[in-house]
Write an enzyme that holds these catalytic residues in place. Structure first.
Site, short mmCIF file in Angstrom:
data_model
loop_
_atom_site.label_atom_id
_atom_site.label_comp_id
_atom_site.label_asym_id
_atom_site.label_seq_id
_atom_site.Cartn_x
_atom_site.Cartn_y
_atom_site.Cartn_z
N MET A 1 -5.54 1.91 18.26
CA MET A 1 -6.13 1.13 19.41
C MET A 1 -7.59 0.84 19.19
SD MET A 1 -4.25 2.15 22.87
CE MET A 1 -4.86 3.71 23.27
N HIS B 1 -8.76 8.40 12.41
CA HIS B 1 -8.14 7.14 12.07
C HIS B 1 -8.43 6.90 10.57
CE1 HIS B 1 -9.22 6.08 16.50
NE2 HIS B 1 -7.85 5.72 16.37
P1 AMP Z 1 -5.38 5.93 19.00
O1 AMP Z 1 -6.29 4.80 18.30
O2 AMP Z 1 -6.00 6.89 19.74
O3 AMP Z 1 -3.85 5.21 19.55
O4 AMP Z 1 -4.83 6.72 17.54
C1 AMP Z 1 -4.44 5.82 16.71
C2 AMP Z 1 -3.73 6.95 15.66
O5 AMP Z 1 -4.84 7.83 15.24
C3 AMP Z 1 -2.65 7.78 16.26
O6 AMP Z 1 -1.48 8.12 15.35
C4 AMP Z 1 -3.60 8.94 16.54
O7 AMP Z 1 -2.78 10.18 16.70
C5 AMP Z 1 -4.55 9.14 15.30
N1 AMP Z 1 -5.43 10.14 15.57
C6 AMP Z 1 -6.38 9.99 16.70
N2 AMP Z 1 -7.39 10.99 16.78
C7 AMP Z 1 -7.09 11.65 15.53
C8 AMP Z 1 -7.77 12.74 14.90
N3 AMP Z 1 -8.87 13.31 15.43
N4 AMP Z 1 -6.91 13.49 13.58
C9 AMP Z 1 -6.04 12.49 13.28
N5 AMP Z 1 -5.34 11.60 13.83
C10 AMP Z 1 -6.14 10.93 14.88
#
Ligand code: AMP
Length: 282
Positions: free
Chosen positions: A30, A37
């Site tokens: 997102m 990410h």
């Molecule tokens: P989001 O943008 O929050 O929807 O996250 C996109 C992807 O990044 C999802 O698969 C999350 O689980 C992963 N993600 C977010 N924060 C972390 C983190 N601190 N470490 C590893 N992966 C992450």
């Protein structure tokens, strides 16, 4: 890095790769990208021939309009960061491309037990929204792998369930949580925390470590009560602190040998909702 706003253009490129037998890794996000990410992009590049990242703030997975509108957006910086990682393709659709008509928002996914606990229970409809966007992206992009962060432990399981329901061949790769040196799990929502709040927010992880380190000395419910009390004194509003078996997310209060568990927590610090988890062996 090539940037696409419509599935058609991206699919034309990917068809050429599919025809050559190249493998495709997909990292949905997102935006408001951080090291967490970027670690997914890095792992996708190591595993596959070509990597697609998407940035789409999915309105269907938010529980309130206010939370959706406040979600951070740093698109120019995100593009630079992805270029720095040599990501091959970036997909930035608008809402009409993901949800072209009313029907595309009204599908229902039978997620069963997964939707009744933890994030499913505290965020009604959230996982239906996640399922909608994942189904749309996977059916169009058809990657060999989708790389997801264990930060969203339950979400990884939901995505596996969606893949099963739609009979997709895509494999889910769950990647480790990337943390600040304080232990705070990186999250786009951390951008809304002040420096002082960030220090405080790292106590979520400390509370999980406290339970992990004392699990053979005291009962889980005793440790949980103490952890919640400590967090409440720090100003957190804890929604849940739970332990579950990693294999199926069955909630439990007892450790057994030869079983792997995950401690999961969700709490508000002021108005920001934070989640974290820690995997432990019995
Ligand atoms: P989001 O943008 O929050 O929807 O996250 C996109 C992807 O990044 C999802 O698969 C999350 O689980 C992963 N993600 C977010 N924060 C972390 C983190 N601190 N470490 C590893 N992966 C992450």
């Amino acid at each position: 890095m090539k940037i696409f706003r419509y599935f058609n253009g991206l699919k034309k490129e990917l068809l050429i790769h599919h025809a050559k037998g190249d493998s495709i890794g997909f990292v949905p996000t997102m935006g408001a990208l951080h090291e967490g990410h970027l670690s997914l992009i890095h792992q996708s590049k190591a595993l596959t021939d070509f990597t697609v990242c998407s940035i789409f703030v999915n309105p269907e997975q938010f529980n309130s309009r206010e939370d959706f509108l406040k979600y951070p957006s740093t698109i120019e910086r995100d593009i630079e960061l992805l270029r720095g990682q040599e990501c091959d393709y970036l997909f930035i659709p608008d809402e009409d491309e993901i949800y072209p008509d009313k029907k595309s928002k009204s599908k229902h996914f039978d997620l069963g037990y997964l939707e009744t606990i933890l994030e499913g229970a505290f965020r009604p409809g959230h996982f239906q929204g996640v399922s909608l966007v994942i189904e749309r992206l996977l059916s169009q992009i058809d990657p060999d792998y989708i790389l997801m962060g264990q930060k969203d432990f339950q979400q990884c399981m939901v995505v596996k369930k969606v893949i099963e329901l739609i009979h997709s061949k895509t494999k889910v790769i769950s990647c480790p949580i990337i943390r600040e040196s304080s232990g705070l799990a990186m999250s786009s929502r951390n951008m809304r925390l002040s420096d002082e709040e960030k220090i405080k927010a790292s106590k979520l992880f400390s509370s999980l470590e406290f339970i992990k380190n004392n699990r053979n000395l005291r009962s889980f419910s005793d440790l949980k009560d103490e952890a919640i009390n400590t967090l409440q004194k720090e100003g957190f509003n804890v929604e849940y602190l739970a332990m579950a078996k990693t294999k199926n997310l069955e909630l439990t209060d007892t450790f057994q040998q030869n079983e792997t568990y995950v401690l999961l927590i969700a709490a508000f610090l002021n108005k920001i909702r934070l989640i974290d988890n820690l995997v432990i062996a019995g």
